[in-house]
Design an enzyme around this catalytic site. Structure first.
Site, PDB file in Angstrom:
ATOM      1  N   HIS A 444       0.835  -1.215   0.000  1.00 35.01           N
ATOM      2  CA  HIS A 444       0.000   0.000   0.000  1.00 35.01           C
ATOM      3  C   HIS A 444       0.863   1.256   0.000  1.00 35.01           C
ATOM      4  O   HIS A 444       0.684   2.153  -0.841  1.00 35.01           O
ATOM      5  CB  HIS A 444      -0.916  -0.021   1.229  1.00 35.01           C
ATOM      6  CG  HIS A 444      -1.794   1.186   1.362  1.00 35.01           C
ATOM      7  ND1 HIS A 444      -3.125   1.191   0.998  1.00 35.01           N
ATOM      8  CD2 HIS A 444      -1.540   2.446   1.805  1.00 35.01           C
ATOM      9  CE1 HIS A 444      -3.639   2.392   1.214  1.00 35.01           C
ATOM     10  NE2 HIS A 444      -2.694   3.176   1.711  1.00 35.01           N
ATOM     11  N   GLU A 445       1.785   1.330   0.951  1.00 38.18           N
ATOM     12  CA  GLU A 445       2.602   2.541   1.060  1.00 38.18           C
ATOM     13  C   GLU A 445       3.529   2.714  -0.143  1.00 38.18           C
ATOM     14  O   GLU A 445       3.804   3.843  -0.563  1.00 38.18           O
ATOM     15  CB  GLU A 445       3.400   2.536   2.367  1.00 38.18           C
ATOM     16  CG  GLU A 445       2.554   2.493   3.634  1.00 38.18           C
ATOM     17  CD  GLU A 445       1.508   3.604   3.716  1.00 38.18           C
ATOM     18  OE1 GLU A 445       1.673   4.658   3.065  1.00 38.18           O
ATOM     19  OE2 GLU A 445       0.503   3.405   4.426  1.00 38.18           O
ATOM     20  N   HIS A 448       1.683   4.538  -2.843  1.00 37.12           N
ATOM     21  CA  HIS A 448       1.764   5.996  -2.670  1.00 37.12           C
ATOM     22  C   HIS A 448       3.114   6.518  -3.155  1.00 37.12           C
ATOM     23  O   HIS A 448       3.195   7.521  -3.872  1.00 37.12           O
ATOM     24  CB  HIS A 448       1.620   6.360  -1.187  1.00 37.12           C
ATOM     25  CG  HIS A 448       0.235   6.380  -0.675  1.00 37.12           C
ATOM     26  ND1 HIS A 448      -0.790   7.067  -1.283  1.00 37.12           N
ATOM     27  CD2 HIS A 448      -0.317   5.797   0.424  1.00 37.12           C
ATOM     28  CE1 HIS A 448      -1.910   6.913  -0.579  1.00 37.12           C
ATOM     29  NE2 HIS A 448      -1.644   6.143   0.453  1.00 37.12           N
ATOM     30  N   HIS A 451       3.569   6.585  -6.896  1.00 34.47           N
ATOM     31  CA  HIS A 451       2.762   7.656  -7.488  1.00 34.47           C
ATOM     32  C   HIS A 451       3.545   8.962  -7.470  1.00 34.47           C
ATOM     33  O   HIS A 451       3.449   9.785  -8.382  1.00 34.47           O
ATOM     34  CB  HIS A 451       1.460   7.799  -6.697  1.00 34.47           C
ATOM     35  CG  HIS A 451       0.419   8.638  -7.366  1.00 34.47           C
ATOM     36  ND1 HIS A 451      -0.713   9.086  -6.729  1.00 34.47           N
ATOM     37  CD2 HIS A 451       0.326   9.118  -8.639  1.00 34.47           C
ATOM     38  CE1 HIS A 451      -1.448   9.789  -7.564  1.00 34.47           C
ATOM     39  NE2 HIS A 451      -0.837   9.833  -8.728  1.00 34.47           N
TER      40      HIS A 451
END
Length: 654
Positions: A444-445, A448, A451
């Site tokens: 998940h991290e 980020h 991105h």
């Protein structure tokens, strides 16, 4: 190439910051003296001034989260009013606002779409900050922003102190006999010749006892300590809500929720509420069945008065019964380094990037620093800090430091980011062995981070995660989560840390099947949090009692768990009171529609490591940062609108 993470002269940070900001004030004034202001001679250098400030202040504030001490808190508290005052000055400067408006009007026909987006965002931010208001209102807004910053930091600090101040000492081995060996080793200590075990409110320790501790009363004691942390934050919440309400009233909004939506993709308050309620209603019936299954397992132990503090313990027993899943069985296969390198192999296959260990300095010996390469060329740097520490704020997050952009001298600046987790600690005898839920968090991290780091937008203000609407910023992170359940990807890194044996197909199948274990309960819980957050900001709730009554009313409608009256979850709801999620927590579910639908495209292609599709996603979504609205970027990638059914299917709700 990269600015090194340097904490020398840390205690002098406020003085250095003051010097940097005074220099920036002079530079801004020089820009304002330019007679014929253009995008090139005004907007670009103005943006660079902001980047230079961010480059200095980000590590200072970051350090307070990852190496918290009296010194870091003192420095944070010294720097906060200085940076807040400067930001208020700039954001309410009518001359800068007028210059941006003039450039937008004069150069509209010659600017490209990304430059137009920069101006559109900047002008909107100036208007939302109240730059057009009378001086007395501007002054009041500045006071409010400073007070909110201080209250948010105090809110977070109170949680950290409360978390560190409690410990549960267990002396009877019978009470810990089911706790995994690696967790038990971390808890064990000797006192007066006797072996005892200490459990804390740090997440790995807390989870270990709540999931495996056999003494029901001690689980209740630990749960109560966790859910009653920082009671003084109730008063801070009152102050935060009052200040936010006053702020948006000055700015001309009917409530904080409508102010929040001004920078998000959702069109209206009604859209958000109806979206959340629709999801909650669809998930609740199945969530009730899921809870009933847990209660049945508890009844076999003679427990008829089921409590919220029993959920983790009996959920684990139910998971073992249904899927023969033992979270602890998997942990030796998820050694931190093995997971990282298998994950890096996945990202290379999907996005054509390579991670190479760097010897760059960081804030702790356990932090790993990697340079990211594409076709042999360095393109970014990432700092990865995964293990729990007493001086680290709880949870997991990504922090962006530098952005990718082209400066006014046409030099490309490379991006950097931090990933922080609170995973099980390594010791001299045992490496850091992750739970699969930790693996999901890491994916998940990293979503980020990529991105931000894979941006190819040359304008800093809309590069990476800058300028991305808050309710879609979770899209890339949630999207990458889904890959952590894929069989082929798991085989890349799920290797026993002692034998090197790869996790077998049967164990992987159980893990995949268990993915949606209690997914409906998890959904209604997220709906509870999101509705509480959003409705809390639709009108002014003046007292702790009113705040509690709102939360109770939402729980009555959507929660399937009987929450004890002493539970004051709101007092540690950091996302909305010390993070950036005020009236925006719904974003997790809003963005999940996009992420689930995007992942479905990989499933439909029959190859989850589909490089062609991975590069298309990278080029259409990740590389574009905040330069275009996410609904357009998603359409460019998928060639259609997102479908909510993909989320419901992946969650096993339909």
């Amino acid at each position: 190439m990269f600015k090194e993470f340097n904490i020398e002269n840390f205690e002098d940070s406020s003085k250095i910051l003051e010097e940097i900001l005074n220099k920036s004030r002079v530079e801004v004034q020089e820009l304002l003296k330019i007679e014929n202001k253009t995008y090139k001679n005004f907007v670009l250098p103005f943006s660079e001034i902001g980047e230079a400030i961010n480059e200095f202040i980000t590590p200072v504030f970051h350090l307070d989260s990852v190496k918290n001490s009296k010194i870091t808190s003192k420095v944070y508290e010294e720097c906060l009013p200085i940076i807040s005052k400067y930001e208020s000055e700039i954001s309410r400067n009518e001359d800068i606002y007028s210059a941006l408006k003039d450039i937008q009007y004069n150069e509209n026909s010659t600017l490209n779409n990304i430059q137009k987006k920069v101006l559109e965002n900047e002008i909107r931010e100036f208007e939302l900050s109240g730059c057009q208001l009378e001086n007395n209102k501007k002054q009041r807004l500045e006071e409010i922003d400073l007070a909110l910053g201080e209250l948010s930091h105090k809110f977070s600090q109170n949680i950290l102190e409360a978390t560190n101040s409690f410990s549960l000492i267990v002396e009877d081995f019978e009470d810990v006999k089911e706790i995994p060996k690696s967790d038990l080793e971390l808890a064990k200590f000797e006192e007066n010749g006797k072996t005892k075990y200490k459990f804390t409110l740090q997440m790995p320790s807390y989870i270990a006892y709540m999931t495996y501790g056999t003494n029901r009363e001690k689980r209740e004691e630990l749960y109560k300590a966790y859910t009653t942390r920082a009671p003084q934050n109730g008063e801070i919440i009152e102050k935060i809500l009052a200040l936010k309400s006053e702020k948006v009233e000055i700015l001309g909004f009917k409530n904080y929720a409508s102010y929040s939506l001004a920078t998000k993709m959702a069109n209206s308050e009604e859209d958000v509420i109806s979206f959340l309620e629709e999801l909650g209603n669809k998930a609740k019936k199945k969530a009730e069945k899921e809870l009933e299954e847990i209660k049945q397992i508890a009844k076999e132990d003679g427990i008829n008065n089921f409590r919220a503090s029993d959920i983790s313990f009996y959920s684990e027993k139910l998971k073992k019964a249904q899927y023969e899943i033992d979270e602890e069985y998997y942990r030796p296969y998820f050694e931190q380094n093995s997971v990282l390198y298998g994950f890096f192999a996945t990202l290379k296959e999907l996005f054509n990037i390579e991670f190479k260990l760097s010897n760059a300095k960081a804030w702790d010996d356990k932090v790993k620093v990697y340079d990211i390469f594409e076709d042999g060329k360095i393109i970014a740097r990432i700092y990865i800090d995964l293990e729990a520490r007493d001086d680290k704020r709880g949870g997991a997050w990504m922090n962006n430091w530098h952005s990718y952009y082209k400066d006014s001298k046409s030099n490309i600046q490379l991006p950097t980011a931090f990933i922080v987790g609170n995973f099980p600690k390594s010791t001299k005898d045992i490496p850091s062995l992750l739970r699969h839920s930790d693996v999901v968090t890491l994916f998940h991290e990293m979503g980020h981070a990529l991105h931000h780091l894979l941006s190819k937008v040359e304008e800093a203000n809309v590069s990476g995660i800058s300028g991305v609407a808050w309710d879609v910023v979770e899209f890339p992170s949630q999207f990458l989560e889904y890959f952590s359940y894929d069989r082929d990807i798991l085989k890349l890194f799920a290797k026993h840390y002692k034998t090197g044996q790869v996790l077998d197909d049967e164990a992987i199948n159980k893990l995949i099947k268990a993915k949606n274990f209690q997914s409906s309960m998890a959904t209604v819980r997220q709906i509870e949090f999101a509705l509480f957050d959003f409705k809390l900001h639709q009108k002014l709730y003046k007292t702790e009692v009113e705040v509690q009554e709102l939360l109770n009313s939402i729980r009555d409608r959507f929660s399937v768990v009987q929450i004890p009256s002493y539970n004051k979850f709101q007092n540690s709801f950091s996302h909305i009171f010390s993070g950036g999620y005020s009236a925006g927590y719904y974003s997790y579910k809003w963005a999940e529609v996009l992420s689930a639908d995007a992942f479905y495209m990989f499933l439909d292609s029959k190859n989850v490591l589909n490089k062609e599709l991975g590069l298309k996603y990278r080029n259409c979504v990740l590389s574009k940062g905040g330069s275009e609205n996410m609904d357009k970027l998603f359409f460019d990638f998928a060639q259609r609108e997102p479908k909510i059914d993909s989320l419901l299917k992946l969650d096993g709700i339909i």
